[in-house]
Motif scaffolding. Structure first.
Motif, mmCIF file in Angstrom:
data_model
loop_
_atom_site.group_PDB
_atom_site.id
_atom_site.type_symbol
_atom_site.label_atom_id
_atom_site.label_comp_id
_atom_site.label_asym_id
_atom_site.label_seq_id
_atom_site.Cartn_x
_atom_site.Cartn_y
_atom_site.Cartn_z
ATOM 1 N N ILE A 152 49.302 46.658 21.664
ATOM 2 C CA ILE A 152 48.306 47.147 22.614
ATOM 3 C C ILE A 152 49.011 47.680 23.931
ATOM 4 N N THR A 153 48.375 48.897 24.385
ATOM 5 C CA THR A 153 49.050 49.387 25.714
ATOM 6 C C THR A 153 48.310 48.729 26.776
ATOM 7 N N PRO A 154 48.892 48.801 28.094
ATOM 8 C CA PRO A 154 48.187 48.413 29.036
ATOM 9 C C PRO A 154 46.789 48.978 29.543
ATOM 10 N N GLU A 155 46.899 50.358 29.165
ATOM 11 C CA GLU A 155 45.720 51.006 29.528
ATOM 12 C C GLU A 155 44.419 50.724 28.470
ATOM 13 N N ARG A 156 44.853 50.473 27.235
ATOM 14 C CA ARG A 156 43.734 50.118 26.296
ATOM 15 C C ARG A 156 43.223 48.683 26.469
ATOM 16 N N LEU A 157 44.291 47.602 27.031
ATOM 17 C CA LEU A 157 43.847 46.441 27.333
ATOM 18 C C LEU A 157 42.781 46.237 28.403
ATOM 19 N N ASP A 176 46.671 38.303 10.188
ATOM 20 C CA ASP A 176 47.957 38.149 10.626
ATOM 21 C C ASP A 176 48.452 39.758 10.804
ATOM 22 N N ASP A 177 47.950 40.612 10.054
ATOM 23 C CA ASP A 177 48.192 42.033 10.468
ATOM 24 C C ASP A 177 47.561 42.470 11.303
ATOM 25 N N GLU A 178 46.242 42.161 11.514
ATOM 26 C CA GLU A 178 45.590 42.435 12.758
ATOM 27 C C GLU A 178 46.061 41.864 14.155
ATOM 28 N N LEU A 179 46.406 40.658 13.955
ATOM 29 C CA LEU A 179 47.095 40.218 15.076
ATOM 30 C C LEU A 179 48.406 40.887 15.554
ATOM 31 N N GLU A 180 49.235 41.108 14.486
ATOM 32 C CA GLU A 180 50.379 41.984 14.849
ATOM 33 C C GLU A 180 50.237 43.232 15.166
ATOM 34 N N ASP A 181 48.928 43.983 15.017
ATOM 35 C CA ASP A 181 48.727 45.308 15.654
ATOM 36 C C ASP A 181 48.151 45.072 17.029
ATOM 37 N N VAL A 225 34.611 37.877 26.419
ATOM 38 C CA VAL A 225 33.097 38.226 26.061
ATOM 39 C C VAL A 225 32.314 37.847 27.516
ATOM 40 N N ASN A 226 31.403 38.530 27.657
ATOM 41 C CA ASN A 226 30.437 38.249 28.876
ATOM 42 C C ASN A 226 29.339 37.453 28.579
ATOM 43 N N ASP A 227 28.515 37.300 29.662
ATOM 44 C CA ASP A 227 27.270 36.755 29.490
ATOM 45 C C ASP A 227 25.990 37.307 28.583
ATOM 46 N N SER A 228 26.149 38.682 28.480
ATOM 47 C CA SER A 228 25.393 39.447 27.678
ATOM 48 C C SER A 228 25.949 39.564 26.319
ATOM 49 N N ARG A 229 26.980 38.859 25.985
ATOM 50 C CA ARG A 229 27.629 38.710 24.581
ATOM 51 C C ARG A 229 28.412 39.880 24.307
ATOM 52 N N ARG A 230 28.736 40.847 25.171
ATOM 53 C CA ARG A 230 29.687 41.972 24.871
ATOM 54 C C ARG A 230 31.174 41.499 24.740
ATOM 55 N N VAL A 231 31.746 41.886 23.623
ATOM 56 C CA VAL A 231 33.263 41.348 23.349
ATOM 57 C C VAL A 231 34.163 42.691 23.637
ATOM 58 N N ALA A 232 35.141 42.200 23.993
ATOM 59 C CA ALA A 232 36.328 43.412 24.469
ATOM 60 C C ALA A 232 36.467 43.994 22.863
ATOM 61 N N ASP A 233 36.675 45.508 23.112
ATOM 62 C CA ASP A 233 36.955 46.170 21.605
ATOM 63 C C ASP A 233 38.045 45.898 21.015
ATOM 64 N N PHE A 234 39.343 45.356 21.958
ATOM 65 C CA PHE A 234 40.349 45.087 20.882
ATOM 66 C C PHE A 234 40.429 43.922 20.157
ATOM 67 N N GLN A 260 53.317 39.330 29.044
ATOM 68 C CA GLN A 260 52.737 37.810 29.038
ATOM 69 C C GLN A 260 51.307 37.643 28.827
ATOM 70 N N VAL A 261 50.602 38.538 29.257
ATOM 71 C CA VAL A 261 49.065 38.486 29.050
ATOM 72 C C VAL A 261 48.881 38.779 27.275
ATOM 73 N N VAL A 262 49.562 39.943 26.808
ATOM 74 C CA VAL A 262 49.094 39.995 25.521
ATOM 75 C C VAL A 262 49.495 38.871 24.808
ATOM 76 N N SER A 263 50.985 38.180 24.974
ATOM 77 C CA SER A 263 51.233 36.960 24.383
ATOM 78 C C SER A 263 50.360 35.840 24.379
ATOM 79 N N ARG A 264 49.651 35.672 25.749
ATOM 80 C CA ARG A 264 48.682 34.454 25.704
ATOM 81 C C ARG A 264 47.432 34.786 24.998
ATOM 82 N N ILE A 265 47.162 35.864 24.950
ATOM 83 C CA ILE A 265 45.844 36.291 24.322
ATOM 84 C C ILE A 265 46.004 36.190 22.839
ATOM 85 N N ARG A 266 47.224 36.500 22.365
ATOM 86 C CA ARG A 266 47.456 36.417 20.861
ATOM 87 C C ARG A 266 47.527 34.870 20.421
#
Length: 317
Positions: free
Chosen positions: A94-99, A85-90, A63-72, A120-126
């Motif tokens: 996520i593709t690199p392009e979408r992320l 859990d289902d949403e986290l599994e989805d 999230v940024n200082d304007s309180r916008r949050v990444a869509d994913f 690795q990035v996705v694993s840390r986010i999850r």
């Protein structure tokens, strides 16, 4: 402002949903800018002891200082029963392009914490999101969900009684509907027009939105996140009636229920407001109904209770 252009088929496809991951994602805004959501300060106070256990480097970079949050981390829910859990599994798919695209829309560039091998990035986010969910949301989720479900019940009742237009116009001061155009006023002044094209519009109540929110990516399905009605009841219980004849006659809890039923409400809503269990509320409601003080009506899957004429007289209304 974003304008969703609806055809008649789109109006009939407007639906509600609850997304645990969206609630978590929007909750990060309270962590980043606490003063922006004063109604949730009690939540911030309650989670303060566990914040050192969170991966805040990752979470706050979503999230940024304007309180916008990444869509994913604000997915469109598939139903009011969507599971975290289902949403986290989805999210794991996520593709690199979408992320990278979602992060760039928020920050203008991908933050350094998200640079590296995609897996690795996705694993840390999850992992960061899973910990935040377990520590900061699970202890309070039943209360949050109760508020959001009560909100959906209320707006569904408005739609059935006054029409879809009245319901949409009542979601937020930032949302208007003229029969074809669903306008959502956002912090960005640039107007955007998004035809719905049969995708329908999903309405998502949230505890962490002050006015309204939509996806940053216009290609994503039309979704409007709006402030859940009744947030003030989240962290407080209703005041008990003063000592008097009604309380002595009915008992404190039943007198409080009678006073609270100036408009139809479900047992779940009442339990949240009075700070007692739903099963206890149901027992008291049955007694009050048998005594002729309440009426009830079924609305969808909910049973709504309201004062009868005798109940109005006894409560002094």
């Amino acid at each position: 402002m974003i304008r969703y252009v609806l055809q008649s088929v789109d109006v009939s496809a407007v639906r509600f949903g609850i997304s645990p991951l969206t609630e978590l994602g929007l909750g990060l805004r309270a962590l980043r800018v606490p003063d922006a959501l004063p109604l949730q300060r009690p939540w911030l106070q309650r989670i303060a002891p566990v914040r050192p256990l969170l991966d805040t480097e990752v979470l706050l970079a979503l999230v940024n200082d304007s309180r916008r949050v990444a869509d994913f981390v604000n997915p469109r829910p598939t139903s009011p029963l969507t599971a975290f859990d289902d949403e986290l599994e989805d999210l794991a798919r996520i593709t690199p392009e979408r992320l990278q695209g979602d992060l760039a829309r928020v920050h203008g560039a991908v933050p350094s914490v998200f640079r590296g091998p995609h897996d690795q990035v996705v694993s840390r986010i999850r992992s960061a999101l899973a910990s935040a969910w377990e520590l900061c949301f699970v202890p309070y989720w039943h209360r949050m969900r109760a508020v959001m479900q009560a909100d959906i019940t209320h707006h569904s009742r408005v739609a059935s009684q006054a029409g879809i237009g009245a319901m949409l116009g009542g979601l937020s001061s930032a949302v208007t509907f003229d029969g074809r155009h669903l306008d959502v006023r956002l912090s960005s002044p640039a107007p955007r027009v998004r035809p719905v094209h049969g995708e329908g519009v999903t309405l998502v109540p949230s505890m962490f939105v002050a006015r309204a929110s939509t996806p940053l990516d216009e290609d994503l399905p039309p979704t409007v996140v709006y402030p859940a009605r009744g947030q003030g009841a989240m962290w407080s219980t209703a005041e008990r009636p003063d000592a008097g004849a009604v309380r002595d006659l009915l008992g404190t809890t039943r007198a409080a229920l009678l006073a609270a039923l100036g408009e139809p409400a479900s047992s779940t809503e009442l339990a949240l407001r009075l700070g007692v269990t739903t099963s206890a509320v149901n027992q008291h409601l049955r007694v009050l109904e048998r005594g002729g003080l309440l009426n009830r009506a079924r609305h969808g899957r909910s049973v709504l209770y309201y004062r009868s004429d005798l109940g109005e007289t006894l409560s002094g209304r």
